[in-house]
Design a protein around this motif. Structure first.
Motif, mmCIF file in Angstrom:
data_model
loop_
_atom_site.group_PDB
_atom_site.id
_atom_site.type_symbol
_atom_site.label_atom_id
_atom_site.label_comp_id
_atom_site.label_asym_id
_atom_site.label_seq_id
_atom_site.Cartn_x
_atom_site.Cartn_y
_atom_site.Cartn_z
ATOM 1 N N ASP A 137 0.826 -1.206 0.000
ATOM 2 C CA ASP A 137 0.000 0.000 0.000
ATOM 3 C C ASP A 137 0.859 1.254 0.000
ATOM 4 O O ASP A 137 0.539 2.237 -0.651
ATOM 5 N N LYS A 138 1.950 1.183 0.744
ATOM 6 C CA LYS A 138 2.826 2.356 0.803
ATOM 7 C C LYS A 138 3.488 2.572 -0.556
ATOM 8 O O LYS A 138 3.611 3.714 -1.019
ATOM 9 N N ALA A 139 3.886 1.473 -1.213
ATOM 10 C CA ALA A 139 4.502 1.598 -2.537
ATOM 11 C C ALA A 139 3.505 2.207 -3.519
ATOM 12 O O ALA A 139 3.861 3.079 -4.321
ATOM 13 N N VAL A 140 2.249 1.767 -3.436
ATOM 14 C CA VAL A 140 1.224 2.316 -4.329
ATOM 15 C C VAL A 140 1.010 3.797 -4.024
ATOM 16 O O VAL A 140 0.920 4.625 -4.930
ATOM 17 N N GLU A 141 0.991 4.117 -2.754
ATOM 18 C CA GLU A 141 0.818 5.517 -2.366
ATOM 19 C C GLU A 141 1.943 6.370 -2.966
ATOM 20 O O GLU A 141 1.699 7.439 -3.519
ATOM 21 N N SER A 142 3.185 5.868 -2.862
ATOM 22 C CA SER A 142 4.315 6.606 -3.410
ATOM 23 C C SER A 142 4.221 6.692 -4.926
ATOM 24 O O SER A 142 4.529 7.733 -5.512
ATOM 25 N N LEU A 143 3.799 5.597 -5.557
ATOM 26 C CA LEU A 143 3.650 5.620 -7.015
ATOM 27 C C LEU A 143 2.592 6.646 -7.432
ATOM 28 O O LEU A 143 2.772 7.377 -8.397
ATOM 29 N N ARG A 144 1.507 6.693 -6.688
ATOM 30 C CA ARG A 144 0.459 7.669 -7.007
ATOM 31 C C ARG A 144 1.006 9.077 -6.887
ATOM 32 O O ARG A 144 0.699 9.950 -7.685
ATOM 33 N N LYS A 145 1.807 9.273 -5.862
ATOM 34 C CA LYS A 145 2.382 10.591 -5.625
ATOM 35 C C LYS A 145 3.298 10.993 -6.786
ATOM 36 O O LYS A 145 3.156 12.081 -7.336
ATOM 37 N N ILE A 146 4.219 10.094 -7.164
ATOM 38 C CA ILE A 146 5.167 10.495 -8.191
ATOM 39 C C ILE A 146 4.545 10.477 -9.584
ATOM 40 O O ILE A 146 5.089 11.078 -10.504
ATOM 41 N N SER A 147 3.383 9.816 -9.722
ATOM 42 C CA SER A 147 2.735 9.843 -11.039
ATOM 43 C C SER A 147 2.407 11.288 -11.425
ATOM 44 O O SER A 147 2.465 11.664 -12.586
ATOM 45 N N GLN A 148 2.101 12.086 -10.419
ATOM 46 C CA GLN A 148 1.754 13.489 -10.689
ATOM 47 C C GLN A 148 2.957 14.278 -11.191
ATOM 48 O O GLN A 148 2.806 15.323 -11.803
ATOM 49 N N GLU A 149 4.137 13.777 -10.883
ATOM 50 C CA GLU A 149 5.338 14.502 -11.269
ATOM 51 C C GLU A 149 5.840 14.076 -12.652
ATOM 52 O O GLU A 149 6.797 14.646 -13.165
ATOM 53 N N HIS A 150 5.213 13.064 -13.234
ATOM 54 C CA HIS A 150 5.573 12.661 -14.591
ATOM 55 C C HIS A 150 4.942 13.609 -15.603
ATOM 56 O O HIS A 150 3.795 14.027 -15.432
ATOM 57 N N SER A 151 5.684 13.871 -16.664
ATOM 58 C CA SER A 151 5.071 14.603 -17.762
ATOM 59 C C SER A 151 4.136 13.632 -18.483
ATOM 60 O O SER A 151 4.308 12.411 -18.370
ATOM 61 N N PRO A 152 3.148 14.147 -19.234
ATOM 62 C CA PRO A 152 2.233 13.242 -19.940
ATOM 63 C C PRO A 152 3.000 12.232 -20.805
ATOM 64 O O PRO A 152 2.629 11.055 -20.882
ATOM 65 N N GLY A 153 4.080 12.700 -21.433
ATOM 66 C CA GLY A 153 4.877 11.795 -22.276
ATOM 67 C C GLY A 153 5.491 10.672 -21.453
ATOM 68 O O GLY A 153 5.358 9.490 -21.782
ATOM 69 N N ASP A 154 6.147 11.027 -20.342
ATOM 70 C CA ASP A 154 6.764 10.024 -19.476
ATOM 71 C C ASP A 154 5.726 9.077 -18.897
ATOM 72 O O ASP A 154 6.001 7.895 -18.676
ATOM 73 N N LEU A 155 4.573 9.624 -18.640
ATOM 74 C CA LEU A 155 3.507 8.803 -18.084
ATOM 75 C C LEU A 155 3.191 7.650 -19.050
ATOM 76 O O LEU A 155 3.029 6.502 -18.642
ATOM 77 N N GLU A 156 3.142 7.975 -20.345
ATOM 78 C CA GLU A 156 2.841 6.928 -21.327
ATOM 79 C C GLU A 156 4.023 6.004 -21.574
ATOM 80 O O GLU A 156 3.855 4.802 -21.774
ATOM 81 N N VAL A 157 5.216 6.584 -21.571
ATOM 82 C CA VAL A 157 6.390 5.767 -21.892
ATOM 83 C C VAL A 157 6.822 4.906 -20.709
ATOM 84 O O VAL A 157 7.227 3.765 -20.872
#
Lengths: 510, 589
Positions: free
Chosen positions: B106-126
């Motif tokens: 759960d903590k890993a998912v929480e961290s992933l959710r957090k850093i997902s916001q810091e990805h650019s749309p391009g990085d998010l897809e790649v």
């Protein structure tokens, strides 16, 4: 109100025995009845044994249908007559399927399973006691047991009847049936779980097509228990069935079974209520190891990973299980895990809780373990020596000290030279450890300072570090003294303060 | 210095690796918790190229260490060089999202959710979305469970083809064959629905919702109830009847009490989500059934919602619905067999009076309040008393006072000190509403009796209660009613009671003001400095320190100072200590 004694006023909590007595009065629950509308009164049917054989089948079906009527057992005086009729009929049915041959014709199967499903499958009621502690509290008993017991009995006799044909029954005793049966294992009533255990075992034996499904669902129940709810009353019963299932696994073991061992059985050791099913769990684990000794290393590493940190009672159980495993371990496997294992054992013998220390020291009463230790004394003794030596001088409990002396003596007899070497280097070793610890503290202190000055670091790298070095030189006068002392004890030259840092670094790299 | 700098920047990774391999978990844990310090020392590049690969490789460890690691990595964006490089954090977090232990995952998912916001749309897809897909199709249930929590954070920011893939993956997980995954999917269904386009909510989400709500496991079905709230909020009113209501009706009558409990528990949210018309036609009868449910758990959950449900009914025929449909059920619950049900009801029932108005309250609710005030279970009585203010506003408390008194007296003498404590806490409220005369006549004795209770917590609460009463009724009242009684206890043979006098003085001096403190309290305190029990004497010193600021300087110099000086030479070291402390705090030296 005035009757309250002063002591009760002071301690507002009623004593546990009082609480228990109150609970027992109403410790019966069932939500079975509540799903049906009001029952109709039953009228007795003629006895099966009195009916002419041509009509028996028809009468049997009628009786099965009659037994689908459910009654409210919360109200003990309600429908007394009908309840008694159903009880007698169920008794008669049990008798009928267990003594007669040729009664299980194909058309009766749906009627039989329908009667069983209607009676036993129900949503279990919420626990009367939300903080139910299976080790302490009296379980809530199933209120409708007078009937349900007979239905379980009937199901068991049905399955065990020589005429019973799984090929027909599998249309009714299917995955859904099994799933509902498994859910009932959460019943608080131990009598019910006991029946379920035997029944599930029979089903597993007779329905080859359901085996994989049953294993998978038990898997899911355990995983839910371990990682989600921490509550399931029937873990011990399910493990008991699994014990006999594992016993029958063919070799080589399938990946599925190994996964079950590593990902379900080993994590089950972390459960809060381990004491309730540890015996069954350890049995399953040992069964696996007897089947496939190469699993020993991962299993022991798994147990070491989950080793209890604060619960001494659990630690004693783990030690018991380790001994059971060592009893069947192959010498080649022993060599693979001796190092991590004995590091843990050496921590256990040094445990301030005497039961933990005592349980670990009992390993030395086991002939087979002794022989394994003796074969590997060069590796085991250095790991164990420190703890044993210290405990022999420091443990508060005289029994432990006496046991430790015996163990030390045994070990000394195994390799006298090594023992003497370890004794003479003991002090130096401790000092080296102490020094290492100090160095670690120093380093972390330095790292923390790095963080403190991190704003400076971002602005100007070298400036920040310089600050940092200065800090370090300024504030560590007292620790420098200790450090110097240690170094001289270690017969190394005491270094001037200015050169201290690189020296520490080198040590750590090594 | 240059050489030393070089070494400094070299060692943290070595230390970390060393510490990470340490046998002692605590040391491993320490080094992980200071991971950001190490990364800072390493600089962004070496953090990316050396530290992160190392961490990714050492994922097998104690769960406690992994938890700390998962948490740290969520705040690591700046340490790897900012959003541009944030995807470097994905590999270790991906591994952490597959471990067995739920808290780590759960903590890993929480961290992933957090850093997902810091990805650019391009990085998010790649980088990010492929990770979600890998997790969603993982072999072991843990990775699929983790994937469920990641769909909604990437969906809004990816292209429509990728969106279609994400929807497909979510669909697959909703019908996964392990119940753990279905539970995870069901619990994220509402959240996922919120980020979907309305058309897809109608076409995709509804069918998933319907399927999950009729799952074979009740633990899945009950999660669908939660999702129901979000889904109903998203849909236009005209679609609710066909798309949501059949499922909701079915849930309210589910054979498992856990599902019905969930419906009861979420009732207010559901009510708001489906709107007034459906509430009138469907939820009112459903609520009646839940109030009459055969399981006490369900009834208690529904009883808790009675006030909120009634409050949110459409105003045009609210009163009529309550009077004809809800109140009869409420009346039955007042005499329920289960005390949790009764106490849940008691905690909200008073709120109905504001909704129903004066006449209805007097005619219909008052008898219920009175019955609950006489209930055998103290919690029920307490809950009624604690909500008296609602009734006071509507009908005035006088209507109740005759029944209230015996109830209060009984609670005040209850054998359980926690019950006594609870009623003391309501005293100031009661006093305010009943008025000073009623209080003096009926309740004052009780308040004084608590001062000599056997349990310290009660005596302490009683002292505090007196202070609040004085704040309410004023110094003049205190002077005549309370202070004489409190000071009278100074001569009690029991030293605990004598100390209570001092504690009361500590609490009351400020509220009573200089006049009363100097003239009435101070002489008593000073006299007690000769007490034979040391505990009393050092409490005298503490009291003097406490009331000092209220006194004038004359009294301090001529009366307090000599006594404190005498105590400062006491034979008992605690008395000395506190006397000296008082002298220095009051600047009398």
């Amino acid at each position: 109100m005035s009757a309250i004694s002063a002591s009760e006023k002071v301690d507002g909590f009623t004593r546990k025995s009082v609480r228990k007595a109150q609970k027992q009065r109403k410790s019966q629950g069932s939500s079975q009845y509540r799903t049906q509308s009001a029952p109709v009164e039953l009228s007795p049917l003629p006895q099966l044994k009195d009916a002419p054989s041509t009509e028996q089948q028809e009468l049997f079906t009628q009786k099965l249908q009659q037994c689908c009527m459910l009654f409210d057992f919360f109200d003990s005086v309600m429908d007394l007559k009908s309840k008694e009729i159903k009880r007698a009929t169920l008794n008669e049915l049990v008798d009928y399927v267990s003594t007669n041959r040729g009664v299980l014709v194909e058309s009766t199967y749906p009627e039989i399973t329908n009667m069983i499903c209607t009676n036993i499958f129900r949503t279990l009621p919420p626990s009367e006691n939300p903080d139910f502690d299976p080790e302490e509290d009296e379980p809530t008993l199933e209120a409708s047991w007078p009937h349900i017991q007979l239905v379980y009995e009937f199901l068991l006799r049905f399955l065990e009847n020589p005429d019973f044909q799984p090929s027909i029954a599998k249309r009714y005793i299917d995955q859904k049936f099994v799933l509902q049966l498994l859910e009932l294992f959460d019943s608080e009533d131990p009598r019910e779980r006991d029946f379920l255990k035997t029944i599930l075992h029979r089903i597993y034996g007779k329905f080859l097509g359901l085996r994989a499904f049953i294993r998978k669902q038990i898997n899911n129940i355990f995983l839910k228990f371990i990682y989600e709810t921490d509550h399931f009353n029937g873990v011990a019963e399910l493990l008991e069935i699994l014990g006999s299932i594992i016993n029958g696994f063919a070799l080589p073991l399938k990946a599925e079974h190994k996964q079950f061992l590593m990902k379900v059985l080993i994590p089950l050791h972390t459960a809060k209520g381990l004491a309730l099913f540890h015996a069954q769990l350890a049995y399953c684990v040992v069964q696996f190891l007897e089947k496939d000794p190469t699993l020993t290393e991962p299993v022991i590493r798994g147990l070491l990973k989950f080793w209890p940190k604060t619960c001494s009672q659990k630690e004693v159980m783990y030690l018991g299980e380790i001994e059971e495993i060592l009893d069947v371990i192959e010498p080649t496997q022993f060599i693979k895990i001796q190092e991590p294992l004995f590091k843990q054992i050496s921590r256990c013998v040094a445990n301030p809780h005497f039961q933990v220390a005592e349980r670990a020291l009992y390993f030395w009463n086991n002939e087979y373990i002794l022989s394994l230790i003796e074969e590997n004394i060069d590796r085991v003794l250095p790991i164990m020596f420190g703890s044993l030596y210290r405990i022999s001088k420091e443990h508060w409990n005289p029994t432990i000290v006496a046991l430790v002396y015996n163990v030390l003596k045994t070990l000394m007899e195994m390799n006298c030279t090594l023992f003497d070497e370890l004794t003479s280097s003991y002090k130096a070793d401790r000092q080296r450890e102490k020094k290492k610890e100090q160095e670690r503290d120093e380093l972390w202190k330095k790292l923390d300072e790095l963080r403190l000055s991190d704003s400076a670091l971002v602005q100007n790298n070298s400036h920040g570090l310089q600050n940092n070095n200065n800090n370090n030189n300024n504030n560590s006068n007292s620790s420098n003294n200790d450090d110097t002392e240690d170094k001289s004890a270690d017969s190394a030259a005491a270094l001037p303060t200015d050169d201290k840092e690189p020296d520490v670094l080198v040590n750590i790299f090594v | 210095m240059a050489g030393a700098d070089g070494d400094d920047s070299l060692y943290p990774i070595a230390v970390l690796i060393d510490e990470l391999r340490n046998e002692d978990v605590q040391l491993r844990l320490n080094s992980i918790k200071k991971l950001s310090t190490i990364a800072l020392a390493l600089g962004v590049e070496r953090t990316r190229t050396e530290l992160l690969p190392f961490l990714t490789d050492t994922i097998y460890d104690e769960d406690e260490v992994l938890l700390a690691l998962a948490e740290q990595l969520g705040n690591f964006t700046m340490l790897v060089g900012g959003p541009e490089y944030v995807h470097c954090l994905l590999p270790p977090l991906e591994s952490l999202a597959t471990v067995e232990e739920t808290v780590v995952r759960d903590k890993a998912v929480e961290s992933l959710r957090k850093i997902s916001q810091e990805h650019s749309p391009g990085d998010l897809e790649v980088h990010f979305e492929p990770l979600v897909k890998r997790l969603a199709s993982g072999d072991w249930f843990t990775s699929r469970t983790s994937a469920c929590g990641l769909f909604s954070v990437c969906y809004p920011r990816v292209s429509s083809t990728v969106k279609a893939e994400i929807r497909q993956h979510f669909r697959t997980l909703c019908s996964d064959d392990t119940p753990m995954v279905r539970r995870a999917a069901a619990s994220k269904l509402g959240e996922f629905a919120k980020v979907l386009e309305l058309d897809y909510v109608k076409s995709d989400i509804i069918s998933l919702f319907t399927a999950l709500a009729s799952d074979e496991q009740d633990s899945v079905r009950l999660l669908a109830v939660e999702a129901c709230v979000s889904i109903a909020t998203l849909l236009p009113q005209e679609d609710l009847e066909t798309l949501v209501m059949p499922t909701l009706r079915q849930a309210a009558e589910d054979k498992s009490w856990r599902v019905r409990y969930m419906v009861a528990d979420k009732f207010s949210e559901l009510q708001k989500a489906v709107g007034p018309e459906i509430t009138k036609n469907d939820l009112v009868p459903a609520f009646q059934n839940l109030l009459k449910d055969c399981e006490a758990e369900v009834r208690a959950a529904a009883a808790n919602k009675v006030k909120e449900f009634c409050e949110n009914l459409p105003e045009d025929n609210r009163e009529q619905i309550i009077m004809t449909h809800i109140l009869p059920c409420v009346k039955e619950l007042v005499s329920d067999t289960n005390q949790h049900v009764k106490s849940a009801l008691a905690s909200v029932i008073m709120g109905l009076s504001t909704i129903l108005g004066k006449d209805n309250t007097i005619e219909h609710l008052l008898p219920l309040f009175l019955a609950q005030l006489k209930d055998e279970c103290p919690e029920v009585r307490l809950n009624i008393i604690s909500n008296l203010d609602c009734v006071n506003e509507v009908i005035g408390i006088r209507q109740l006072s005759q029944s209230l008194l015996p109830a209060i007296v009984e609670l005040a003498e209850d054998a359980k000190w926690r019950v006594r404590l609870a009623i003391i806490e309501y005293m100031p409220l009661l006093a305010g509403q009943l008025g000073v005369e009623f209080f003096d006549e009926k309740l004052n004795t009780l308040c004084m009796a608590w001062l000599i209770d056997h349990v310290y917590a009660i005596r302490e609460a009683a002292t505090c209660n007196l202070m609040k009463l004085v704040e309410k009724f004023g110094a003049e009242w205190a002077k005549n009613t309370i202070v004489p009684k409190v000071l009278g206890m100074a001569n009690d043979p029991n030293y605990l009671h004598r100390m209570t006098t001092l504690f009361c003085i500590n609490a009351l001096s400020e509220a009573c003001g200089q006049d009363i403190t100097t003239k009435q309290m101070l002489p008593v305190v000073l006299k007690m400095s000769n007490d034979q029990v040391a505990n009393v004497r050092f409490n005298v010193a503490k009291s003097l320190q406490k009331i000092g600021p209220v006194l004038d300087s004359n009294a301090l110099q001529t009366e307090v100072k000599p006594v404190l000086e005498k105590l400062a030479t006491d034979t008992d070291m605690d008395v000395k200590y506190f006397a000296q402390e008082a002298i220095s705090v009051l600047v009398l030296a």
